[in-house]
Write a protein that holds these residues in place. Sequence first.
Motif, PDB file in Angstrom:
ATOM      1  N   UNK A   1       0.815  -1.214   0.000  1.00 36.56           N
ATOM      2  CA  UNK A   1       0.000   0.000   0.000  1.00 36.56           C
ATOM      3  C   UNK A   1       0.848   1.263   0.000  1.00 36.56           C
ATOM      4  N   UNK A   2       2.053   1.183   0.570  1.00 30.49           N
ATOM      5  CA  UNK A   2       2.939   2.349   0.610  1.00 30.49           C
ATOM      6  C   UNK A   2       3.621   2.598  -0.732  1.00 30.49           C
ATOM      7  N   UNK A   3       3.631   1.577  -1.601  1.00 28.30           N
ATOM      8  CA  UNK A   3       4.251   1.751  -2.913  1.00 28.30           C
ATOM      9  C   UNK A   3       5.454   0.875  -3.173  1.00 28.30           C
ATOM     10  N   UNK A   4       5.783  -0.017  -2.235  1.00 28.29           N
ATOM     11  CA  UNK A   4       6.882  -0.955  -2.465  1.00 28.29           C
ATOM     12  C   UNK A   4       6.506  -1.874  -3.632  1.00 28.29           C
ATOM     13  N   UNK A   5       7.448  -2.072  -4.546  1.00 28.22           N
ATOM     14  CA  UNK A   5       7.185  -2.890  -5.731  1.00 28.22           C
ATOM     15  C   UNK A   5       7.587  -4.347  -5.532  1.00 28.22           C
ATOM     16  N   UNK A   6       8.681  -4.545  -4.787  1.00 28.17           N
ATOM     17  CA  UNK A   6       9.280  -5.877  -4.722  1.00 28.17           C
ATOM     18  C   UNK A   6       9.735  -6.161  -3.299  1.00 28.17           C
ATOM     19  N   UNK A   7       9.687  -7.435  -2.910  1.00 29.16           N
ATOM     20  CA  UNK A   7      10.216  -7.818  -1.602  1.00 29.16           C
ATOM     21  C   UNK A   7      11.251  -8.911  -1.781  1.00 29.16           C
ATOM     22  N   UNK A   8      12.408  -8.698  -1.159  1.00 32.20           N
ATOM     23  CA  UNK A   8      13.491  -9.675  -1.232  1.00 32.20           C
ATOM     24  C   UNK A   8      13.614 -10.464   0.065  1.00 32.20           C
ATOM     25  N   UNK A   9      13.645 -11.762  -0.075  1.00 33.57           N
ATOM     26  CA  UNK A   9      14.011 -12.632   1.049  1.00 33.57           C
ATOM     27  C   UNK A   9      14.639 -13.876   0.437  1.00 33.57           C
ATOM     28  N   UNK A  10      15.932 -13.991   0.564  1.00 37.40           N
ATOM     29  CA  UNK A  10      16.662 -15.072  -0.090  1.00 37.40           C
ATOM     30  C   UNK A  10      16.453 -16.415   0.614  1.00 37.40           C
ATOM     31  N   UNK A  11      16.419 -17.478  -0.188  1.00 34.10           N
ATOM     32  CA  UNK A  11      16.450 -18.800   0.422  1.00 34.10           C
ATOM     33  C   UNK A  11      17.881 -19.142   0.850  1.00 34.10           C
ATOM     34  N   UNK A  12      18.849 -18.488   0.216  1.00 36.91           N
ATOM     35  CA  UNK A  12      20.287 -18.589   0.517  1.00 36.91           C
ATOM     36  C   UNK A  12      20.916 -19.918   0.122  1.00 36.91           C
ATOM     37  N   UNK A  13      20.317 -21.018   0.509  1.00 36.52           N
ATOM     38  CA  UNK A  13      20.899 -22.316   0.193  1.00 36.52           C
ATOM     39  C   UNK A  13      19.780 -23.327  -0.009  1.00 36.52           C
ATOM     40  N   UNK A  14      20.130 -24.588  -0.156  1.00 41.82           N
ATOM     41  CA  UNK A  14      19.114 -25.613  -0.397  1.00 41.82           C
ATOM     42  C   UNK A  14      18.439 -26.014   0.905  1.00 41.82           C
ATOM     43  N   UNK A  15      17.309 -26.655   0.776  1.00 40.35           N
ATOM     44  CA  UNK A  15      16.601 -27.189   1.952  1.00 40.35           C
ATOM     45  C   UNK A  15      17.501 -28.156   2.718  1.00 40.35           C
ATOM     46  N   UNK A  16      18.199 -29.015   2.007  1.00 39.56           N
ATOM     47  CA  UNK A  16      19.063 -30.007   2.654  1.00 39.56           C
ATOM     48  C   UNK A  16      20.185 -29.367   3.458  1.00 39.56           C
ATOM     49  N   UNK A  17      20.740 -28.276   2.954  1.00 40.17           N
ATOM     50  CA  UNK A  17      21.928 -27.666   3.547  1.00 40.17           C
ATOM     51  C   UNK A  17      21.598 -26.559   4.544  1.00 40.17           C
TER      52      UNK A  17
END
Length: 329
Positions: free
Chosen positions: A155-171
């Motif tokens: 609602x404020x105007x943010x277009x994109x949100x970043x949150x990395x998975x960083x690595x695999x589920x296993x690791x």
Amino acid sequence: MWLELATKVLRGEEINDQEAIRVLNCPEDELLDLLHSAYQVRKKYYGNKVKLNMIINTKSGFCPENCGYCAQSRDSSAPIQKYRMMDKETIVEGAEKAYRMGSGTYCIVASGRGPSNRELDIVTSAVREIKQDYDMRICACLGLLREEQAVQLKEAGVDRYNHNINTSLRHHDQITTSHTYHDRVGTVNNAKEAGLSPCSGVIVGMRETQQDVIQMARALKAMDADSIPVNFLHAIDGTALEGTDELSPSYCLKVLCLFRLINPTKEIRVSGGREVNLRSLQPLSLYPANSIFVGDYLTTDGQESTEDHQMIKDLGFEIDVVNEDKITM
């Protein structure tokens, strides 16, 4: 063989695990052929355009998480600058700098498990002013996000949100135990549900296997992340991964080719660690990737933005930004 892979991808087919392993183990004397093939896919969807992104680290340190790669972690003894959340005015000033550097996306980042109400209010207030004054996309990266917080950002105007998975589920448990892999995926899904463009990426070089790298690329495809930052570990003294040095410039290029072939239509961004890991081969990274960060990262320095602009120009590529005439070098 490499052109056959590109043709297969351009037909809408997926490469299999055996082909993915071949990409990561491409002989050095075939690396240019692999890059050429990945470039055919990149060119199909992005031409010769390069997207620029700039980060502002609005809150540094004081993080309760135990991520092994991060100098801001609760377990890190790295000598970094620590400060609480910046005020709105400082964040807006950073946007003006990003605008003048030709950045199409301004990334507002804060350390911590997730934003407090006060921090979210500062960010949303700054975003409204930035959107009013500058023609650029806003990406927020504030940690784990609840559904209602994602709605507030949208609602404020943010277009994109970043949150990395960083690595695999296993690791994942080898990198952090203070939150789960599914916590991270849940945040990306909350952002998507609120109408935010999902941005999620990885850090390569954290003692993972090649199969882990393949699974990261496939997981991001399944999540339908619009933008995929590919970071290469810049091991910092005082962190759990201190001294880790597994990457070569050519392997980094192979990883970028793999991510392009598995996620052909997505923005692939060469991100943190490119300077120290790709070294003199940095320009070649833009054949599979179509996006870079300019300026500094969170706790490590990038190269001068003028060098990035010159690199793009020397390659014969173009900066993909609406305010190109405003760029000052």
